[in-house]
Design a protein around this motif. Sequence first.
Motif, PDB file in Angstrom:
ATOM      1  N   SER A 164       0.825  -1.293  -0.314  1.00 40.25           N
ATOM      2  CA  SER A 164      -0.171  -0.183   0.250  1.00 40.25           C
ATOM      3  C   SER A 164       1.000   1.393  -0.411  1.00 40.25           C
ATOM      4  O   SER A 164       2.091   0.957  -0.033  1.00 40.25           O
ATOM      5  N   ASP A 165       0.322   2.053   0.373  1.00 42.13           N
ATOM      6  CA  ASP A 165       1.450   3.828   0.176  1.00 42.13           C
ATOM      7  C   ASP A 165       2.701   3.720   0.716  1.00 42.13           C
ATOM      8  O   ASP A 165       2.409   3.246   2.579  1.00 42.13           O
ATOM      9  N   GLN A 166       3.885   3.301   0.093  1.00 40.91           N
ATOM     10  CA  GLN A 166       4.384   3.551   0.830  1.00 40.91           C
ATOM     11  C   GLN A 166       4.970   4.798   2.317  1.00 40.91           C
ATOM     12  O   GLN A 166       5.713   4.801   3.064  1.00 40.91           O
ATOM     13  N   ARG A 167       3.938   5.964   1.236  1.00 43.37           N
ATOM     14  CA  ARG A 167       5.190   7.188   2.795  1.00 43.37           C
ATOM     15  C   ARG A 167       3.832   6.724   3.925  1.00 43.37           C
ATOM     16  O   ARG A 167       3.574   7.604   4.389  1.00 43.37           O
ATOM     17  N   GLU A 210       7.470  11.962  -9.276  1.00 42.80           N
ATOM     18  CA  GLU A 210       6.714  10.657  -8.382  1.00 42.80           C
ATOM     19  C   GLU A 210       7.831   9.655  -9.268  1.00 42.80           C
ATOM     20  O   GLU A 210       8.255   8.565  -8.820  1.00 42.80           O
ATOM     21  N   THR A 220      12.572   6.798   1.042  1.00 40.06           N
ATOM     22  CA  THR A 220      10.691   7.711   0.696  1.00 40.06           C
ATOM     23  C   THR A 220      10.052   8.524   1.222  1.00 40.06           C
ATOM     24  O   THR A 220      10.597   8.517   2.877  1.00 40.06           O
ATOM     25  N   SER A 252       4.119  11.168   4.815  1.00 37.46           N
ATOM     26  CA  SER A 252       3.147  11.788   4.089  1.00 37.46           C
ATOM     27  C   SER A 252       2.801  13.892   4.554  1.00 37.46           C
ATOM     28  O   SER A 252       2.272  14.644   3.668  1.00 37.46           O
ATOM     29  N   ASN A 301       5.230  14.802   2.761  1.00 32.97           N
ATOM     30  CA  ASN A 301       6.038  15.290   1.460  1.00 32.97           C
ATOM     31  C   ASN A 301       6.539  16.269   0.987  1.00 32.97           C
ATOM     32  O   ASN A 301       6.688  17.087   0.358  1.00 32.97           O
TER      33      ASN A 301
END
Length: 185
Positions: free
Chosen positions: A13-16, A80, A138, A141, A143
């Motif tokens: 799922s979402d790596q972040r 990305e 990574t 969330s 970013n």
Amino acid sequence: MVKSWYMDNDTTSDQRLEHHRNPPEFISLEDLFKKTGVEYFKLDVNTYATDGILDKIKKDRGYSFEDEIICSEKCLSNYEEKLKSFYTEHLHTDEEIRFVVEGSGYFDVRDSEDRWIRIAVFPGDMIVIPSGIYHRFTLDSNNFIRAKRFFVGEPVWQPYNRPADEMPCRKEYLDHMQKGFITAH
């Protein structure tokens, strides 16, 4: 302050996101070093340029070149794709040093049983990831991260994607893992 824990096996799922077991199996900095060779330093982001602590670390470890990287959608071209490449499991022939000045992110490293350990880094955290260890990076969330990178001599930042088990740096790393890591500080 840095924190680290074992990740769930399913990281598709979402790596972040944090991806930790319920309840989380945290790992101390001492055990992180014993199991992976990853070293940790805590620096003050307000005084590191003048307090001499970073200068001493750089001198003791032979870091002679530094630069800075900003990872954010605004600042990183081909954002990305870059994040995908950072998150692809790889190793380097030199140690990877990151000092977080702003923002936050995750470094994932493999232990001796090939399990992922996630290391959350924040401003003031400096980690040294040994040459030859499989790892990835990574953003979280938020970013955004701004980090200083340090090198011995001219910068070499060539990732070798897994599998790279026949590389001399990988064999040396596995030998250190078996014999025990010795801290440079």
